[in-house]
Design a protein around this motif. Structure first.
Motif, PDB file in Angstrom:
ATOM      1  N   GLY A   8      48.696   1.336  -7.348  1.00 63.17           N
ATOM      2  CA  GLY A   8      49.824   1.114  -6.456  1.00 63.17           C
ATOM      3  C   GLY A   8      49.362   0.761  -5.055  1.00 63.17           C
ATOM      4  O   GLY A   8      48.186   0.504  -4.806  1.00 63.17           O
ATOM      5  N   THR A   9      50.324   0.764  -4.136  1.00 59.62           N
ATOM      6  CA  THR A   9      50.075   0.426  -2.737  1.00 59.62           C
ATOM      7  C   THR A   9      50.189   1.692  -1.895  1.00 59.62           C
ATOM      8  O   THR A   9      51.125   2.481  -2.073  1.00 59.62           O
ATOM      9  N   TRP A  10      49.256   1.859  -0.986  1.00 60.72           N
ATOM     10  CA  TRP A  10      49.132   3.073  -0.181  1.00 60.72           C
ATOM     11  C   TRP A  10      49.111   2.735   1.298  1.00 60.72           C
ATOM     12  O   TRP A  10      48.549   1.728   1.706  1.00 60.72           O
ATOM     13  N   ARG A  11      49.714   3.615   2.102  1.00 63.49           N
ATOM     14  CA  ARG A  11      49.737   3.497   3.570  1.00 63.49           C
ATOM     15  C   ARG A  11      48.831   4.583   4.151  1.00 63.49           C
ATOM     16  O   ARG A  11      48.911   5.747   3.755  1.00 63.49           O
ATOM     17  N   LEU A  12      47.995   4.216   5.113  1.00 65.15           N
ATOM     18  CA  LEU A  12      47.132   5.183   5.774  1.00 65.15           C
ATOM     19  C   LEU A  12      47.971   6.102   6.658  1.00 65.15           C
ATOM     20  O   LEU A  12      48.701   5.639   7.530  1.00 65.15           O
ATOM     21  N   VAL A  13      47.870   7.408   6.417  1.00 63.74           N
ATOM     22  CA  VAL A  13      48.649   8.374   7.201  1.00 63.74           C
ATOM     23  C   VAL A  13      47.776   9.416   7.892  1.00 63.74           C
ATOM     24  O   VAL A  13      48.275  10.231   8.656  1.00 63.74           O
ATOM     25  N   GLY A  14      46.468   9.393   7.631  1.00 66.06           N
ATOM     26  CA  GLY A  14      45.608  10.363   8.283  1.00 66.06           C
ATOM     27  C   GLY A  14      44.145   9.994   8.155  1.00 66.06           C
ATOM     28  O   GLY A  14      43.750   9.214   7.286  1.00 66.06           O
ATOM     29  N   PHE A  15      43.358  10.566   9.050  1.00 69.15           N
ATOM     30  CA  PHE A  15      41.919  10.299   9.082  1.00 69.15           C
ATOM     31  C   PHE A  15      41.212  11.561   9.558  1.00 69.15           C
ATOM     32  O   PHE A  15      41.640  12.192  10.524  1.00 69.15           O
ATOM     33  N   ARG A  16      40.145  11.929   8.860  1.00 72.94           N
ATOM     34  CA  ARG A  16      39.339  13.088   9.241  1.00 72.94           C
ATOM     35  C   ARG A  16      37.879  12.665   9.273  1.00 72.94           C
ATOM     36  O   ARG A  16      37.383  12.086   8.303  1.00 72.94           O
ATOM     37  N   PHE A  17      37.198  12.948  10.368  1.00 75.64           N
ATOM     38  CA  PHE A  17      35.792  12.591  10.502  1.00 75.64           C
ATOM     39  C   PHE A  17      35.020  13.795  11.010  1.00 75.64           C
ATOM     40  O   PHE A  17      35.472  14.490  11.921  1.00 75.64           O
ATOM     41  N   THR A  18      33.861  14.048  10.418  1.00 74.59           N
ATOM     42  CA  THR A  18      32.938  15.048  10.946  1.00 74.59           C
ATOM     43  C   THR A  18      31.547  14.432  11.013  1.00 74.59           C
ATOM     44  O   THR A  18      31.154  13.670  10.125  1.00 74.59           O
ATOM     45  N   ASP A  19      30.824  14.757  12.080  1.00 68.55           N
ATOM     46  CA  ASP A  19      29.462  14.248  12.208  1.00 68.55           C
ATOM     47  C   ASP A  19      28.495  15.158  11.453  1.00 68.55           C
ATOM     48  O   ASP A  19      28.912  16.123  10.802  1.00 68.55           O
ATOM     49  N   ALA A  20      27.215  14.867  11.532  1.00 68.18           N
ATOM     50  CA  ALA A  20      26.211  15.605  10.777  1.00 68.18           C
ATOM     51  C   ALA A  20      26.164  17.085  11.136  1.00 68.18           C
ATOM     52  O   ALA A  20      25.767  17.918  10.322  1.00 68.18           O
ATOM     53  N   GLU A  21      26.605  17.422  12.343  1.00 63.63           N
ATOM     54  CA  GLU A  21      26.618  18.823  12.774  1.00 63.63           C
ATOM     55  C   GLU A  21      27.931  19.517  12.449  1.00 63.63           C
ATOM     56  O   GLU A  21      28.130  20.681  12.789  1.00 63.63           O
ATOM     57  N   ASN A  23      30.923  18.567  13.647  1.00 59.28           N
ATOM     58  CA  ASN A  23      31.900  18.404  14.727  1.00 59.28           C
ATOM     59  C   ASN A  23      32.961  17.383  14.326  1.00 59.28           C
ATOM     60  O   ASN A  23      32.627  16.316  13.804  1.00 59.28           O
ATOM     61  N   ALA A  24      34.206  17.723  14.592  1.00 60.85           N
ATOM     62  CA  ALA A  24      35.314  16.814  14.265  1.00 60.85           C
ATOM     63  C   ALA A  24      35.307  15.607  15.188  1.00 60.85           C
ATOM     64  O   ALA A  24      34.965  15.713  16.372  1.00 60.85           O
ATOM     65  N   GLY A  25      35.698  14.477  14.631  1.00 55.60           N
ATOM     66  CA  GLY A  25      35.815  13.258  15.426  1.00 55.60           C
ATOM     67  C   GLY A  25      37.015  13.325  16.350  1.00 55.60           C
ATOM     68  O   GLY A  25      37.923  14.131  16.176  1.00 55.60           O
ATOM     69  N   ARG A  26      37.011  12.458  17.340  1.00 56.08           N
ATOM     70  CA  ARG A  26      38.117  12.406  18.300  1.00 56.08           C
ATOM     71  C   ARG A  26      39.292  11.654  17.694  1.00 56.08           C
ATOM     72  O   ARG A  26      39.116  10.596  17.084  1.00 56.08           O
ATOM     73  N   GLU A  27      40.490  12.180  17.886  1.00 57.97           N
ATOM     74  CA  GLU A  27      41.700  11.560  17.347  1.00 57.97           C
ATOM     75  C   GLU A  27      41.864  10.125  17.839  1.00 57.97           C
ATOM     76  O   GLU A  27      42.299   9.243  17.100  1.00 57.97           O
ATOM     77  N   GLU A  28      41.483   9.869  19.076  1.00 56.55           N
ATOM     78  CA  GLU A  28      41.648   8.520  19.631  1.00 56.55           C
ATOM     79  C   GLU A  28      40.721   7.498  18.980  1.00 56.55           C
ATOM     80  O   GLU A  28      40.905   6.296  19.137  1.00 56.55           O
ATOM     81  N   ASP A  29      39.718   7.956  18.232  1.00 55.30           N
ATOM     82  CA  ASP A  29      38.816   7.049  17.525  1.00 55.30           C
ATOM     83  C   ASP A  29      39.271   6.739  16.102  1.00 55.30           C
ATOM     84  O   ASP A  29      38.660   5.924  15.415  1.00 55.30           O
ATOM     85  N   GLN A  50      41.383  -0.634  13.375  1.00 50.14           N
ATOM     86  CA  GLN A  50      40.561   0.380  14.026  1.00 50.14           C
ATOM     87  C   GLN A  50      41.099   0.709  15.415  1.00 50.14           C
ATOM     88  O   GLN A  50      41.937  -0.004  15.965  1.00 50.14           O
ATOM     89  N   ALA A  51      40.613   1.792  15.980  1.00 47.11           N
ATOM     90  CA  ALA A  51      41.075   2.260  17.279  1.00 47.11           C
ATOM     91  C   ALA A  51      40.888   1.198  18.365  1.00 47.11           C
ATOM     92  O   ALA A  51      41.700   1.094  19.286  1.00 47.11           O
ATOM     93  N   ASN A  52      39.844   0.374  18.249  1.00 52.34           N
ATOM     94  CA  ASN A  52      39.587  -0.657  19.256  1.00 52.34           C
ATOM     95  C   ASN A  52      40.388  -1.935  19.018  1.00 52.34           C
ATOM     96  O   ASN A  52      40.214  -2.917  19.734  1.00 52.34           O
ATOM     97  N   GLY A  53      41.240  -1.947  17.995  1.00 53.48           N
ATOM     98  CA  GLY A  53      42.068  -3.111  17.700  1.00 53.48           C
ATOM     99  C   GLY A  53      41.483  -4.041  16.655  1.00 53.48           C
ATOM    100  O   GLY A  53      42.173  -4.932  16.164  1.00 53.48           O
ATOM    101  N   ASP A  54      40.205  -3.881  16.318  1.00 54.41           N
ATOM    102  CA  ASP A  54      39.592  -4.694  15.274  1.00 54.41           C
ATOM    103  C   ASP A  54      40.127  -4.276  13.904  1.00 54.41           C
ATOM    104  O   ASP A  54      40.596  -3.161  13.728  1.00 54.41           O
TER     105      ASP A  54
END
Length: 120
Positions: A8-21, A23-29, A50-54
């Motif tokens: 089916g077709t899916w809409r992006l509704v959330g994003f979770r990022f953690t770095d190697a340590e 630490n959660a990513g910044r929401e604005e990214d 993407q957050a930068n418009g790309d």
């Protein structure tokens, strides 16, 4: 069956990022929107703003093995991804599809990104 739930077709509704340590990513990214589609005959396509418009996008074929989806990339906005395969862990939270990459395409070793998709 996992495959049937993913078609089916899916809409992006959330994003979770953690770095190697861990630490959660910044929401604005986080990506600001996106779509993903899986077809019954084994094709897929995705595009996210993407957050930068790309835009980050690719399409190709997919296959499932256990709880992982393999995206065999045919064409991408990033030519260096063409002909490669990305692997995502697949899970569901309620009706939302969660695809997790470790490490993600745009992240470093030890990082992890999960995209949360809502079926439309």
């Amino acid at each position: 069956m996992l495959r049937d739930r993913m078609i089916g077709t899916w809409r992006l509704v959330g994003f979770r990022f953690t770095d190697a340590e861990g630490n959660a990513g910044r929401e604005e990214d986080a990506p600001k929107g996106g779509r993903m589609e899986y077809t019954p005959d084994g094709h897929m396509a995705t595009a996210t703003r993407q957050a930068n418009g790309d835009y980050f996008s690719y399409f190709g074929e997919f296959e499932l093995k256990d709880e992982q989806v393999f995206h065999h990339i045919e064409l991408s906005a990033h030519p260096n991804l063409e002909g490669t395969t990305t692997v995502r862990d697949v899970s569901f939270e309620g009706e939302n599809l969660i695809l997790t990459a470790s490490p993600p395409v745009m992240g470093g070793p030890g990082s992890k990104a999960s995209l949360v998709w809502e079926k439309i």
